[in-house]
Design an enzyme around this catalytic site. Structure first.
Site, short mmCIF file in Angstrom:
data_model
loop_
_atom_site.label_atom_id
_atom_site.label_comp_id
_atom_site.label_asym_id
_atom_site.label_seq_id
_atom_site.Cartn_x
_atom_site.Cartn_y
_atom_site.Cartn_z
N HIS A 139 0.74 -1.28 0.07
CA HIS A 139 -0.02 0.06 0.01
C HIS A 139 0.99 1.33 0.22
O HIS A 139 2.03 1.29 0.58
CB HIS A 139 -0.97 -0.01 1.32
CG HIS A 139 -2.02 0.96 1.10
ND1 HIS A 139 -1.87 2.32 1.48
CD2 HIS A 139 -3.43 0.76 0.71
CE1 HIS A 139 -3.19 3.03 1.09
NE2 HIS A 139 -4.09 1.91 0.66
N ASP A 156 -7.95 -5.39 -0.06
CA ASP A 156 -8.40 -6.24 -1.26
C ASP A 156 -7.83 -7.71 -1.04
O ASP A 156 -8.42 -8.56 -1.73
CB ASP A 156 -7.80 -5.59 -2.32
CG ASP A 156 -8.38 -4.38 -2.82
OD1 ASP A 156 -7.74 -3.42 -2.82
OD2 ASP A 156 -9.55 -4.22 -2.85
C1 SDX Z 1 -6.28 -0.09 -3.06
O1 SDX Z 1 -4.37 4.54 -1.78
C2 SDX Z 1 -5.39 4.06 -1.33
O2 SDX Z 1 -5.89 4.24 -0.27
C3 SDX Z 1 -5.86 2.91 -2.12
C4 SDX Z 1 -7.11 2.03 -1.54
C5 SDX Z 1 -8.35 2.65 -1.21
O3 SDX Z 1 -9.08 2.35 0.11
O4 SDX Z 1 -8.45 3.50 -1.82
O5 SDX Z 1 -6.50 1.31 -0.29
C6 SDX Z 1 -7.25 0.58 -2.06
O6 SDX Z 1 -6.07 0.17 -4.01
C7 SDX Z 1 -5.36 -0.92 -1.99
C8 SDX Z 1 -4.18 -1.31 -3.01
C9 SDX Z 1 -4.53 -2.50 -3.94
N1 SDX Z 1 -3.52 -2.68 -4.94
C10 SDX Z 1 -2.95 -4.07 -5.01
O7 SDX Z 1 -2.93 -4.89 -4.00
C11 SDX Z 1 -2.02 -4.12 -6.08
C12 SDX Z 1 -0.47 -4.83 -5.42
N2 SDX Z 1 -0.07 -3.70 -4.77
C13 SDX Z 1 0.96 -2.93 -5.41
O8 SDX Z 1 1.05 -2.91 -6.89
C14 SDX Z 1 1.46 -1.63 -4.51
O9 SDX Z 1 1.76 -2.10 -3.37
C15 SDX Z 1 0.64 -0.37 -4.76
C16 SDX Z 1 0.14 -0.08 -5.97
C17 SDX Z 1 -0.74 -0.73 -3.87
C18 SDX Z 1 1.47 0.83 -3.92
O10 SDX Z 1 2.50 0.91 -4.80
P1 SDX Z 1 3.47 1.92 -4.43
O11 SDX Z 1 3.30 2.67 -3.20
O12 SDX Z 1 3.64 3.08 -5.80
O13 SDX Z 1 4.74 1.27 -4.12
P2 SDX Z 1 5.81 0.75 -5.50
O14 SDX Z 1 4.96 0.16 -6.27
O15 SDX Z 1 6.87 1.70 -5.49
O16 SDX Z 1 6.65 -0.72 -4.43
C19 SDX Z 1 7.58 -0.18 -3.59
C20 SDX Z 1 8.61 -1.54 -3.57
C21 SDX Z 1 8.55 -1.81 -4.96
O17 SDX Z 1 9.93 -2.78 -5.03
P3 SDX Z 1 11.39 -1.87 -5.38
O18 SDX Z 1 11.18 -1.09 -6.74
O19 SDX Z 1 11.48 -0.71 -4.22
O20 SDX Z 1 12.50 -2.62 -5.34
O21 SDX Z 1 7.75 -2.70 -3.12
C22 SDX Z 1 7.42 -3.76 -3.98
C23 SDX Z 1 7.72 -3.03 -5.54
O22 SDX Z 1 8.26 -3.96 -6.37
N3 SDX Z 1 6.06 -4.27 -4.08
C24 SDX Z 1 5.43 -5.25 -4.24
C25 SDX Z 1 4.26 -5.43 -4.01
N4 SDX Z 1 3.73 -4.10 -3.58
C26 SDX Z 1 4.91 -3.28 -3.65
N5 SDX Z 1 6.34 -6.34 -4.74
C27 SDX Z 1 5.45 -7.56 -4.61
N6 SDX Z 1 4.24 -7.60 -4.29
C28 SDX Z 1 3.44 -6.34 -4.17
N7 SDX Z 1 2.15 -6.49 -3.97
#
Ligand code: SDX
Length: 428
Positions: free
Chosen positions: A306, A363
């Site tokens: 998140h 989720d």
């Molecule tokens: C919702 O914003 C809100 O409030 C949203 C929400 C709401 O109520 O409105 O809470 C609802 O959208 C919840 C999130 C649902 N999405 C997912 O579950 C999809 C999987 N999660 C990710 O794609 C990710 O965690 C996000 C999109 C939710 C957040 O992404 P960020 O904050 O932009 O973080 P990032 O992508 O830069 O990740 C940071 C690091 C990265 O690694 P590095 O590049 O630093 O090496 O963490 C890793 C990412 O690769 N990472 C994950 C991961 N999520 C982040 N690695 C594996 N699995 C994951 N799920």
């Protein structure tokens, strides 16, 4: 608000910018005069360090895993409140009296029917259209039916359109489901609760009476509470930006629905259950955890991570508890729940997820309950949009009511070609 200053020295001059404090949470550096004084922009793609507005609706402490709606913790609201009461709270700022809640519920109930011609829109979609595609189209079309509530300068019209949107989303979502399974649309009934009405419009058939299961009704109402609002997330920011141009509320909510659909946002609940189905049994979890950690593999654990929560999403805690309650009460099980629990356990003990502070989010478990209730995975995000509509309209109304409100118009760091002269095709 305590005011002190931040000083920026960009090598040619020093600029002082006021620091503002909210009631709780991080202070902000007010940079509104930065470009005028320095000729420079700030740079923050993804808005990881940017506050876009003042808001009194929802507070999130990502490090502590705290979520408050108008000051009330989400765990207490999920335990003791109802979606109608939380909707009133988000819209009006205070918990209602019994009479105020009864009046608000009656008002919402009496707006649950949609214009009969709206049902014609569904006929234009293929039967296998994704419900979110239908929701985008049909909600946007509402502005063609309700010209009497699109004058956003009129607080009374803003209230009516907010009530219409909150009331009609369940009807529109249920109609999207009925259309996809080839069953007749079911009209709302005024003697049912908001959530009970939605269950009946979704699952009732003309051939027999439909009894709302109170356990399912309570669980789904709690799921709606968990999805009601969440600060300035991507879809809420989309609604605010669309509304900042003066667009009508129905068009703004349609824009929010479109943004929510993405798998990184509200589409994650559908993606998370599909991921659990692909994993299948717990013995296959290590392979998927390895894929999630592999930089060369685009696979991510859906329902994990998140932007704000660097701790357990408090909504996921309530969701997991609700799965257990529903399963115990309905005497059902789902092997995918065991797979989800084991996946959480293994991920949260893995250094990659620990270091990156990746926890289950709202989720991760929601799809397991929704599936147990009988919703197909394609309806999961439509349910998220149904519940988030109250947050979207409350945030939209907060923005429009702000006398200092102006159109949102970010700038950029330009990296394209500098000016050059046109070359006729004969010389290229
Ligand atoms: C919702 O914003 C809100 O409030 C949203 C929400 C709401 O109520 O409105 O809470 C609802 O959208 C919840 C999130 C649902 N999405 C997912 O579950 C999809 C999987 N999660 C990710 O794609 C990710 O965690 C996000 C999109 C939710 C957040 O992404 P960020 O904050 O932009 O973080 P990032 O992508 O830069 O990740 C940071 C690091 C990265 O690694 P590095 O590049 O630093 O090496 O963490 C890793 C990412 O690769 N990472 C994950 C991961 N999520 C982040 N690695 C594996 N699995 C994951 N799920």
């Amino acid at each position: 608000m305590s005011d002190n200053q931040a000083t920026l020295n960009d090598g040619s001059k020093t600029t002082n910018m006021p620091i503002r404090s909210g009631s709780i949470g991080p202070d902000v550096i007010d940079i509104r005069k930065l470009y005028a004084e320095t000729g420079k922009f700030t740079y923050d793609p993804g808005f990881t360090s940017t506050a876009s507005c003042d808001s009194a609706l929802t507070y999130i402490d990502g490090d502590e895993g705290v979520l408050l709606h108008r000051g009330y913790p989400i765990g207490q609201l999920a335990e003791h409140s109802s979606f109608m009461e939380v909707s009133y709270l988000l819209l009006n700022g205070e918990l209602p009296s019994a009479d105020e809640l009864a009046q608000f519920s009656r008002t919402i109930t009496r707006h649950t029917m949609v214009h009969e011609q709206l049902s014609v829109f569904y006929r234009g979609f293929r039967r296998d259209a994704h419900p979110m595609a239908i929701m985008c189209g049909v909600v946007g079309a509402l502005s063609a039916f309700y010209h009497d509530s699109t004058d956003i300068a009129d607080p009374e019209q803003r209230k009516i359109s907010a009530h219409r949107l909150i009331a009609k989303m369940p009807t529109i979502a249920a109609m999207a489901y009925k259309y996809s399974v080839g069953q007749p649309f079911v009209y709302p009934r005024n003697d049912l609760s908001y959530t009970g009405n939605f269950l009946r419009m979704t699952f009732a058939v003309p051939a027999e009476e439909y009894e709302v299961n109170p356990v399912v009704e309570r669980a789904l109402d709690r799921i709606f509470i968990l999805h009601a609002d969440h600060e300035q997330n991507a879809s809420t920011s989309t609604v605010r930006l669309a509304g900042s141009s003066g667009a009508n509320p129905f068009a703004c909510i349609a824009a929010g629905i479109a943004c929510l659909w993405g798998p990184a946002h509200g589409g994650a609940n559908e993606a998370a259950l599909n991921m659990l189905k692909e994993i299948g049994t717990p013995d296959r979890i290590p392979h998927y955890i390895a894929r999630a950690k592999d930089k060369n593999d685009p696979f991510r654990l859906m329902g994990f991570g998140h932007r704000v929560y660097k701790n357990y999403d408090p909504r996921a805690t309530v969701m997991q508890k609700t799965v257990r309650e529903v399963f115990d009460s309905l005497k059902v099980t789902d092997p995918l729940f065991e797979t989800a629990l084991r996946l959480e356990e293994l991920a949260l003990s893995d250094p990659y997820f620990i270091e990156k502070k990746l926890f289950p989010n709202v989720d991760f478990y929601s799809g397991i309950i929704l599936s147990a209730i009988g919703f197909p995975t394609t309806m999961f995000t439509a349910l998220f949009a149904l519940a988030r509509t109250v947050g979207w309209v409350a945030q939209w109304n907060e923005m429009i009511s702000d006398p200092g409100q102006k159109i949102g118009r970010p700038r950029q760091l330009y990296t394209g070609p500098v000016q050059r002269d046109y070359v006729p095709v004969s010389q290229r």
